[in-house]
Design a protein around this motif. Structure first.
Motif, PDB file in Angstrom:
ATOM      1  N   LEU A 350       0.825  -1.205   0.000  1.00 36.23           N
ATOM      2  CA  LEU A 350       0.000   0.000   0.000  1.00 36.23           C
ATOM      3  C   LEU A 350       0.862   1.259   0.000  1.00 36.23           C
ATOM      4  CD1 LEU A 350      -2.709  -1.066   2.605  1.00 36.23           C
ATOM      5  CD2 LEU A 350      -3.030  -0.774   0.137  1.00 36.23           C
ATOM      6  N   PRO A 351       0.407   2.328  -0.670  1.00 30.62           N
ATOM      7  CA  PRO A 351       1.183   3.570  -0.702  1.00 30.62           C
ATOM      8  C   PRO A 351       0.980   4.451   0.527  1.00 30.62           C
ATOM      9  CG  PRO A 351      -0.782   3.814  -2.037  1.00 30.62           C
ATOM     10  CD  PRO A 351      -0.780   2.391  -1.548  1.00 30.62           C
ATOM     11  N   SER A 352       0.022   4.091   1.381  1.00 33.60           N
ATOM     12  CA  SER A 352      -0.247   4.934   2.546  1.00 33.60           C
ATOM     13  C   SER A 352      -0.816   4.106   3.691  1.00 33.60           C
ATOM     14  CB  SER A 352      -1.225   6.066   2.191  1.00 33.60           C
ATOM     15  OG  SER A 352      -2.490   5.521   1.835  1.00 33.60           O
ATOM     16  N   GLY A 353      -0.626   4.619   4.900  1.00 30.19           N
ATOM     17  CA  GLY A 353      -1.176   3.988   6.094  1.00 30.19           C
ATOM     18  C   GLY A 353      -1.604   5.059   7.084  1.00 30.19           C
ATOM     19  N   HIS A 354      -2.453   4.689   8.040  1.00 31.45           N
ATOM     20  CA  HIS A 354      -3.048   5.680   8.936  1.00 31.45           C
ATOM     21  C   HIS A 354      -2.969   5.221  10.388  1.00 31.45           C
ATOM     22  CE1 HIS A 354      -4.770   7.972   5.547  1.00 31.45           C
ATOM     23  NE2 HIS A 354      -4.756   6.781   4.969  1.00 31.45           N
ATOM     24  N   LEU A 355      -2.503   6.122  11.244  1.00 36.27           N
ATOM     25  CA  LEU A 355      -2.430   5.908  12.683  1.00 36.27           C
ATOM     26  C   LEU A 355      -3.443   6.819  13.350  1.00 36.27           C
ATOM     27  CD1 LEU A 355       1.455   5.926  12.994  1.00 36.27           C
ATOM     28  CD2 LEU A 355       0.005   3.936  13.395  1.00 36.27           C
ATOM     29  N   VAL A 356      -4.271   6.268  14.223  1.00 29.48           N
ATOM     30  CA  VAL A 356      -5.318   7.039  14.904  1.00 29.48           C
ATOM     31  C   VAL A 356      -5.001   7.058  16.395  1.00 29.48           C
ATOM     32  CG1 VAL A 356      -7.783   7.318  15.297  1.00 29.48           C
ATOM     33  CG2 VAL A 356      -6.982   6.264  13.171  1.00 29.48           C
ATOM     34  N   TYR A 357      -4.803   8.267  16.940  1.00 28.38           N
ATOM     35  CA  TYR A 357      -4.440   8.443  18.343  1.00 28.38           C
ATOM     36  C   TYR A 357      -5.604   9.019  19.145  1.00 28.38           C
ATOM     37  CZ  TYR A 357       0.404   7.698  16.970  1.00 28.38           C
ATOM     38  OH  TYR A 357       1.560   7.162  16.475  1.00 28.38           O
ATOM     39  N   ALA A 358      -5.669   8.646  20.407  1.00 32.11           N
ATOM     40  CA  ALA A 358      -6.713   9.152  21.304  1.00 32.11           C
ATOM     41  C   ALA A 358      -6.276  10.490  21.875  1.00 32.11           C
ATOM     42  CB  ALA A 358      -6.980   8.150  22.426  1.00 32.11           C
ATOM     43  N   GLN A 359      -6.105  11.452  21.005  1.00 31.42           N
ATOM     44  CA  GLN A 359      -5.758  12.805  21.428  1.00 31.42           C
ATOM     45  C   GLN A 359      -6.243  13.752  20.344  1.00 31.42           C
ATOM     46  OE1 GLN A 359      -1.574  12.069  21.894  1.00 31.42           O
ATOM     47  NE2 GLN A 359      -1.112  12.743  19.802  1.00 31.42           N
ATOM     48  N   GLY A 360      -6.994  14.759  20.746  1.00 36.09           N
ATOM     49  CA  GLY A 360      -7.650  15.580  19.747  1.00 36.09           C
ATOM     50  C   GLY A 360      -6.967  16.875  19.407  1.00 36.09           C
ATOM     51  N   ARG A 361      -6.055  17.347  20.273  1.00 31.44           N
ATOM     52  CA  ARG A 361      -5.494  18.673  20.052  1.00 31.44           C
ATOM     53  C   ARG A 361      -4.331  18.666  19.067  1.00 31.44           C
ATOM     54  NH1 ARG A 361      -7.058  18.522  25.318  1.00 31.44           N
ATOM     55  NH2 ARG A 361      -5.073  17.658  26.010  1.00 31.44           N
ATOM     56  N   ALA A 362      -3.691  17.484  18.899  1.00 30.60           N
ATOM     57  CA  ALA A 362      -2.570  17.424  17.970  1.00 30.60           C
ATOM     58  C   ALA A 362      -3.075  17.492  16.531  1.00 30.60           C
ATOM     59  CB  ALA A 362      -1.779  16.142  18.186  1.00 30.60           C
ATOM     60  N   PRO A 363      -2.471  18.339  15.682  1.00 29.23           N
ATOM     61  CA  PRO A 363      -2.935  18.438  14.292  1.00 29.23           C
ATOM     62  C   PRO A 363      -2.569  17.188  13.508  1.00 29.23           C
ATOM     63  CG  PRO A 363      -0.922  19.714  14.608  1.00 29.23           C
ATOM     64  CD  PRO A 363      -1.329  19.221  15.968  1.00 29.23           C
ATOM     65  N   MET A 364      -3.353  16.941  12.450  1.00 35.92           N
ATOM     66  CA  MET A 364      -3.032  15.828  11.569  1.00 35.92           C
ATOM     67  C   MET A 364      -1.677  16.090  10.924  1.00 35.92           C
ATOM     68  SD  MET A 364      -5.295  14.370   8.370  1.00 35.92           S
ATOM     69  CE  MET A 364      -4.750  15.659   7.247  1.00 35.92           C
ATOM     70  N   ALA A 365      -0.873  15.044  10.807  1.00 33.53           N
ATOM     71  CA  ALA A 365       0.457  15.187  10.216  1.00 33.53           C
ATOM     72  C   ALA A 365       0.754  13.971   9.362  1.00 33.53           C
ATOM     73  CB  ALA A 365       1.512  15.349  11.311  1.00 33.53           C
ATOM     74  N   SER A 366       1.436  14.215   8.236  1.00 32.08           N
ATOM     75  CA  SER A 366       1.812  13.123   7.335  1.00 32.08           C
ATOM     76  C   SER A 366       3.319  13.066   7.191  1.00 32.08           C
ATOM     77  CB  SER A 366       1.171  13.330   5.948  1.00 32.08           C
ATOM     78  OG  SER A 366      -0.235  13.235   6.028  1.00 32.08           O
ATOM     79  N   HIS A 367       3.848  11.862   7.025  1.00 28.51           N
ATOM     80  CA  HIS A 367       5.282  11.637   6.857  1.00 28.51           C
ATOM     81  C   HIS A 367       5.493  10.808   5.586  1.00 28.51           C
ATOM     82  CE1 HIS A 367       5.900  12.871  11.105  1.00 28.51           C
ATOM     83  NE2 HIS A 367       4.760  12.218  11.308  1.00 28.51           N
ATOM     84  N   ARG A 368       6.247  11.351   4.648  1.00 33.58           N
ATOM     85  CA  ARG A 368       6.590  10.607   3.434  1.00 33.58           C
ATOM     86  C   ARG A 368       7.939   9.929   3.656  1.00 33.58           C
ATOM     87  NH1 ARG A 368       4.865  10.374  -1.700  1.00 33.58           N
ATOM     88  NH2 ARG A 368       3.396  12.079  -1.291  1.00 33.58           N
ATOM     89  N   VAL A 369       7.958   8.612   3.545  1.00 32.39           N
ATOM     90  CA  VAL A 369       9.164   7.827   3.833  1.00 32.39           C
ATOM     91  C   VAL A 369      10.126   7.934   2.648  1.00 32.39           C
ATOM     92  CG1 VAL A 369      10.067   5.546   4.412  1.00 32.39           C
ATOM     93  CG2 VAL A 369       7.809   6.252   5.254  1.00 32.39           C
ATOM     94  N   ARG A 370      11.364   8.276   2.936  1.00 29.70           N
ATOM     95  CA  ARG A 370      12.379   8.407   1.896  1.00 29.70           C
ATOM     96  C   ARG A 370      12.574   7.089   1.149  1.00 29.70           C
ATOM     97  NH1 ARG A 370      17.439  11.942   4.328  1.00 29.70           N
ATOM     98  NH2 ARG A 370      16.305  13.920   4.587  1.00 29.70           N
ATOM     99  N   GLU A 371      12.794   7.183  -0.150  1.00 29.10           N
ATOM    100  CA  GLU A 371      13.062   6.069  -1.043  1.00 29.10           C
ATOM    101  C   GLU A 371      11.848   5.147  -1.229  1.00 29.10           C
ATOM    102  OE1 GLU A 371      15.779   6.169  -2.691  1.00 29.10           O
ATOM    103  OE2 GLU A 371      16.623   7.783  -1.468  1.00 29.10           O
ATOM    104  N   ALA A 372      11.006   5.015  -0.201  1.00 26.99           N
ATOM    105  CA  ALA A 372       9.865   4.096  -0.297  1.00 26.99           C
ATOM    106  C   ALA A 372       8.646   4.761  -0.923  1.00 26.99           C
ATOM    107  CB  ALA A 372       9.506   3.551   1.075  1.00 26.99           C
ATOM    108  N   GLY A 373       8.507   6.076  -0.734  1.00 31.48           N
ATOM    109  CA  GLY A 373       7.338   6.770  -1.266  1.00 31.48           C
ATOM    110  C   GLY A 373       6.066   6.539  -0.487  1.00 31.48           C
ATOM    111  N   VAL A 374       6.132   5.842   0.630  1.00 31.38           N
ATOM    112  CA  VAL A 374       4.953   5.563   1.462  1.00 31.38           C
ATOM    113  C   VAL A 374       4.647   6.785   2.325  1.00 31.38           C
ATOM    114  CG1 VAL A 374       4.057   4.138   3.346  1.00 31.38           C
ATOM    115  CG2 VAL A 374       5.353   3.086   1.489  1.00 31.38           C
ATOM    116  N   VAL A 375       3.377   7.141   2.406  1.00 27.33           N
ATOM    117  CA  VAL A 375       2.935   8.261   3.236  1.00 27.33           C
ATOM    118  C   VAL A 375       2.182   7.713   4.447  1.00 27.33           C
ATOM    119  CG1 VAL A 375       1.536  10.346   3.361  1.00 27.33           C
ATOM    120  CG2 VAL A 375       2.771   9.794   1.252  1.00 27.33           C
ATOM    121  N   ILE A 376       2.650   8.066   5.632  1.00 26.09           N
ATOM    122  CA  ILE A 376       1.995   7.631   6.877  1.00 26.09           C
ATOM    123  C   ILE A 376       1.391   8.861   7.531  1.00 26.09           C
ATOM    124  CG2 ILE A 376       2.316   6.543   9.122  1.00 26.09           C
ATOM    125  CD1 ILE A 376       4.757   5.112   7.939  1.00 26.09           C
ATOM    126  N   THR A 377       0.101   8.799   7.790  1.00 27.64           N
ATOM    127  CA  THR A 377      -0.620   9.940   8.349  1.00 27.64           C
ATOM    128  C   THR A 377      -1.051   9.637   9.774  1.00 27.64           C
ATOM    129  OG1 THR A 377      -1.432  10.538   6.154  1.00 27.64           O
ATOM    130  CG2 THR A 377      -2.575  11.494   8.042  1.00 27.64           C
TER     131      THR A 377
END
Length: 405
Positions: A350-377
Motif C-alpha cells: 500500500l502507498p499509505s497507512g493511517h495511525l489514529v491516536y486518542a488525542q484531539g489537540r494534535a494536528p493531523m500530520a503526514s510523513h513521506r518515507v524516503r526512497e519508499a514513497g509511502v505516506v503515513i498519516t
C-alpha cells in the motif's frame, strides 16, 4: 482503620506512583501481573509491606489480599460508555441521553457497568423469560422422545430400563438466560458494587429461577442474534463483557485476585476499528480486524494491523492502526508506531497507512518515507466530545483512508 482491615486505594489511569501498605505476598503478585505497575517502595527498603503502585491503561476495580484498587479513567464514564457500546454493537450504541441514563450518574466504571446491566436485563425480562427448545439426552425410566438405540445397545444391552433417550424440551434453561444469570452471579461477588445495585441484581436472579448456573471454568454458552431474542441483545452484549473482563485469575500464588478491569487501549482499538468499518461500508469491499500477515518470507514474524480494508477480490485497499497512547521517543514523535505502520504498508503493498491516536489537540500530520514513497498519516481523535462529533471525526479519517485509492 485497623492494619488488617481492607484498604481502598484510588488510582488514576496512567497516573503517578502511589504509596500503599500491602501484604508482601500480595505485592509480589501485583508485580507479576499486567494489572498495574508495582514495586517495593524504594524509600523504605527495610519494610516489605510498603509498596508503590501505578495504573496503566486498565480501569475498574480489583481486590488483592487486603487491598481494593479502584482505577478511574481520565475520560468521563459516559464518554467511555459510548465507545464501549459502539464497539459492541454500532447499530445500538449508547450515546446521548440513553447513555447518560444507563450509567446512572456513576463516576466509577464498575458501578456504571453494573447499573447499565441491571437496567438492560430488567428491560429484557419485562415481558417474561425467553424460552426455547433445548435438546437433552438422558437415561430415563419412562420413554420420552426417541430411543438412542446405539447408546442403549452399548450401555444397557438386554436391560429394559432405564432407556437412553433424546428429546427436545421447551424451557427457560437456554443459552441466553444462562449468560444473564452468570453475569448476575459474577457482579454480586465483585468489590465496588453498592448495596442498592446488589439488591436489584439479586431480584433479577430470582426472576431467572429455573435457569442452570454455569459451571466454574465452563465456556460461555453460544448464542446468535435473532428475531426471537432481539429484546435480549443489549443485555447479552453486556453480560459477555462482564464475564470476560471479570475473569481475573492469578495462578501459582496463594493471594486471591478478583475484580473487573477494562483495558482502555483495547476499547479504543475496538471502537476505531468498528467506526472505520461502518464508515467504509458504503464504498464496498470488506474490512478485517487483526488480519494476519507476515513480515518475512519464512512467515516467522506476524503482523496484525487493527484494520485492513480489502476490495471484493481480496486486494488490500487501506490499513489503519489505533494507538491509545503513543510510544514516544525523546524527540516527542511516535517513531515506533511509524516503523510499525511502514512494515504494514510494505507487506500489504500500500502507498499509505493511517495511525489514529486518542488525542484531539494534535494536528493531523503526514510523513513521506524516503526512497519508499509511502505516506503515513497521524490522526488525533478527541474522545471527550459528544458522540456525534467523535463519529464525524472517524468519518473524516475514513475519507483519508479511502482517498488514497
Amino acid at each position: 482503620m485497623t492494619e488488617d482491615a481492607e484498604r481502598i486505594v484510588v488510582l488514576r489511569e496512567h497516573g503517578p506512583w502511589t504509596d500503599v501498605m500491602i501484604d508482601p505476598a500480595a505485592g509480589r503478585t501485583l508485580a507479576t501481573t499486567d494489572l498495574v505497575d508495582a514495586r517495593p517502595d524504594p524509600h523504605t527498603p527495610g519494610d516489605p509491606r510498603r509498596w508503590q503502585v501505578r495504573a496503566r491503561s486498565k480501569v475498574g476495580t480489583v481486590r488483592i489480599g487486603g487491598v481494593q484498587l479502584t482505577i478511574t479513567p481520565k475520560l468521563a464514564v459516559r464518554r467511555l460508555f459510548f465507545l464501549l457500546g459502539y464497539a459492541l454493537d454500532p447499530g445500538a450504541h449508547w450515546g446521548h441521553g440513553d447513555g447518560d441514563v444507563l450509567v446512572g450518574g456513576h463516576d466509577d466504571l464498575l458501578p456504571a457497568i453494573a447499573h447499565a446491566f441491571e437496567r438492560q436485563t430488567e428491560r429484557a425480562l419485562r415481558r417474561g423469560l425467553l424460552q426455547g427448545y433445548q435438546h437433552t439426552e438422558d437415561a430415563l425410566s419412562v420413554l420420552r422422545g426417541r430411543i438412542r438405540e446405539s447408546e442403549q445397545m452399548r450401555r444397557r444391552y438386554g436391560i429394559p430400563v432405564p432407556v437412553e433417550v433424546g428429546f427436545d424440551e421447551y424451557t427457560v434453561d437456554i443459552p441466553e438466560n444462562r449468560l444473564l444469570l452468570a453475569a448476575v452471579d459474577r457482579l454480586v461477588r465483585l468489590p465496588g458494587i453498592s448495596g442498592d445495585i446488589r439488591g436489584r441484581l439479586l431480584r433479577l436472579r430470582r426472576r431467572l429461577d429455573g435457569v442452570d448456573c454455569l459451571r466454574r471454568g465452563a465456556p460461555l454458552p453460544e448464542w446468535a442474534p435473532s428475531r426471537l431474542n432481539k429484546r435480549y441483545v443489549p443485555a447479552l452484549r453486556l453480560a459477555e463483557l462482564i464475564l470476560r473482563e471479570a475473569s481475573i485469575e492469578q495462578r501459582g500464588t496463594d493471594t486471591a485476585v478478583s475484580g473487573f478491569l477494562l483495558d482502555l487501549a483495547k476499547v479504543f482499538e475496538d471502537f476505531v476499528s468498528m467506526a472505520l468499518r461502518e464508515a467504509l461500508r458504503p464504498l464496498g469491499g470488506r474490512c478485517r480486524f487483526q488480519a494476519h500477515h507476515h513480515l518475512d518470507e519464512a512467515a516467522a514474524v506476524l503482523l496484525k494491523p487493527d484494520l485492513v480494508w480489502y476490495d471484493d477480490a481480496g486486494r488490500p485497499l487501506g490499513v489503519a492502526d489505533a494507538k491509545y497512547k503513543a510510544e514516544k521517543e525523546k524527540e516527542g514523535h511516535p517513531n515506533a508506531d511509524l516503523y510499525q505502520m511502514l512494515a504494514y504498508c510494505t507487506v500489504l503493498g500500500l502507498p499509505s497507512g493511517h495511525l489514529v491516536y486518542a488525542q484531539g489537540r494534535a494536528p493531523m500530520a503526514s510523513h513521506r518515507v524516503r526512497e519508499a514513497g509511502v505516506v503515513i498519516t497521524r490522526h488525533g481523535l478527541d474522545l471527550d466530545q459528544d458522540p456525534t462529533v467523535v463519529l464525524a471525526g472517524m468519518a473524516r479519517i475514513a475519507e483519508h483512508v479511502a482517498g488514497a485509492q
